[in-house]
Design a protein around this motif. Structure first.
Motif, PDB file in Angstrom:
ATOM      1  N   THR A   1       0.835  -1.206   0.000  1.00  0.00           N
ATOM      2  CA  THR A   1       0.000   0.000   0.000  1.00  0.00           C
ATOM      3  C   THR A   1       0.871   1.259   0.000  1.00  0.00           C
ATOM      4  N   LEU A   2       1.906   1.264   0.819  1.00  0.00           N
ATOM      5  CA  LEU A   2       2.805   2.417   0.870  1.00  0.00           C
ATOM      6  C   LEU A   2       3.551   2.606  -0.442  1.00  0.00           C
ATOM      7  N   THR A   3       3.885   1.512  -1.122  1.00  0.00           N
ATOM      8  CA  THR A   3       4.538   1.620  -2.431  1.00  0.00           C
ATOM      9  C   THR A   3       3.615   2.311  -3.425  1.00  0.00           C
ATOM     10  N   CYS A   4       2.334   1.975  -3.398  1.00  0.00           N
ATOM     11  CA  CYS A   4       1.363   2.636  -4.277  1.00  0.00           C
ATOM     12  C   CYS A   4       1.246   4.118  -3.951  1.00  0.00           C
ATOM     13  N   ALA A   5       1.215   4.445  -2.668  1.00  0.00           N
ATOM     14  CA  ALA A   5       1.139   5.847  -2.255  1.00  0.00           C
ATOM     15  C   ALA A   5       2.382   6.608  -2.711  1.00  0.00           C
ATOM     16  N   LEU A   6       3.537   5.991  -2.532  1.00  0.00           N
ATOM     17  CA  LEU A   6       4.790   6.597  -2.990  1.00  0.00           C
ATOM     18  C   LEU A   6       4.765   6.803  -4.502  1.00  0.00           C
TER      19      LEU A   6
ATOM     20  N   ILE B   1       2.149   7.180  -6.485  1.00  0.00           N
ATOM     21  CA  ILE B   1       1.222   8.262  -6.852  1.00  0.00           C
ATOM     22  C   ILE B   1       1.878   9.618  -6.609  1.00  0.00           C
ATOM     23  N   GLY B   2       2.517   9.769  -5.464  1.00  0.00           N
ATOM     24  CA  GLY B   2       3.221  11.020  -5.170  1.00  0.00           C
ATOM     25  C   GLY B   2       4.332  11.292  -6.164  1.00  0.00           C
TER      26      GLY B   2
ATOM     27  N   THR C   1       4.732   2.873 -10.939  1.00  0.00           N
ATOM     28  CA  THR C   1       3.319   3.036 -10.629  1.00  0.00           C
ATOM     29  C   THR C   1       2.497   1.844 -11.110  1.00  0.00           C
TER      30      THR C   1
ATOM     31  N   PHE D   1       0.725  -0.978  -8.558  1.00  0.00           N
ATOM     32  CA  PHE D   1      -0.719  -1.230  -8.523  1.00  0.00           C
ATOM     33  C   PHE D   1      -1.060  -2.648  -8.960  1.00  0.00           C
TER      34      PHE D   1
END
Length: 138
Positions: free
Chosen positions: A82-87, A89-90, A125, A129
């Motif tokens: 989940t944190l990888t996805c957030a990273l 996106i940022g 990204t 995902f």
């Protein structure tokens, strides 16, 4: 694709990102080491006021993000996914900003930056995902 393949792909993309951003960090501090095409775009981008954000070179920020992506992939937990996805996106939002700066404000293109911005970050990204949607290997 299974989780193992996606994880290996994320590790490889992260290592490539570390290599590119590590090189850009090095040339930020040693500008004479810059190897670029004849257009001079790399120098213009590296010398611009946009190469530093709140006192930190953008290349260093990128290097930190790529190291975090690698660490999260190695960590291999649901939270890390989940944190990888957030990273990702940022990072995707930030590189969109950087590409717009290069094309419309600085009016110069750094090929090394574009490799990171248009190939590696989008790959991160997509893989992040896909991995979030894939069942973990047990």
């Amino acid at each position: 694709m299974n989780d193992r393949v996606l994880r290996v792909a994320l590790i490889l993309v992260s290592l490539a990102g570390i290599a590119v951003s590590g090189y850009l960090t090095y040339v930020h501090y040693e500008p004479k080491a810059l190897i670029c095409t004849g257009s001079g775009g790399c120098e213009a981008v590296q010398d611009s006021s946009y190469a530093v954000l709140i006192g930190i070179p953008v290349a260093v920020l990128g290097l930190g993000a790529w190291i975090a992506a690698l660490a999260l992939t190695i960590w291999n937990s649901e939270l890390a996914r989940t944190l990888t996805c957030a990273l990702a996106i940022g990072a995707l939002a930030f590189v969109a900003y950087l590409v717009i700066l290069q094309l419309f404000v600085i009016d110069a293109i750094c090929i090394w930056c574009m490799v990171n911005d248009l190939i590696l970050v989008p790959a991160l990204t997509v893989l992040a995902f896909l991995r979030l949607r894939t069942a973990p290997d047990v």
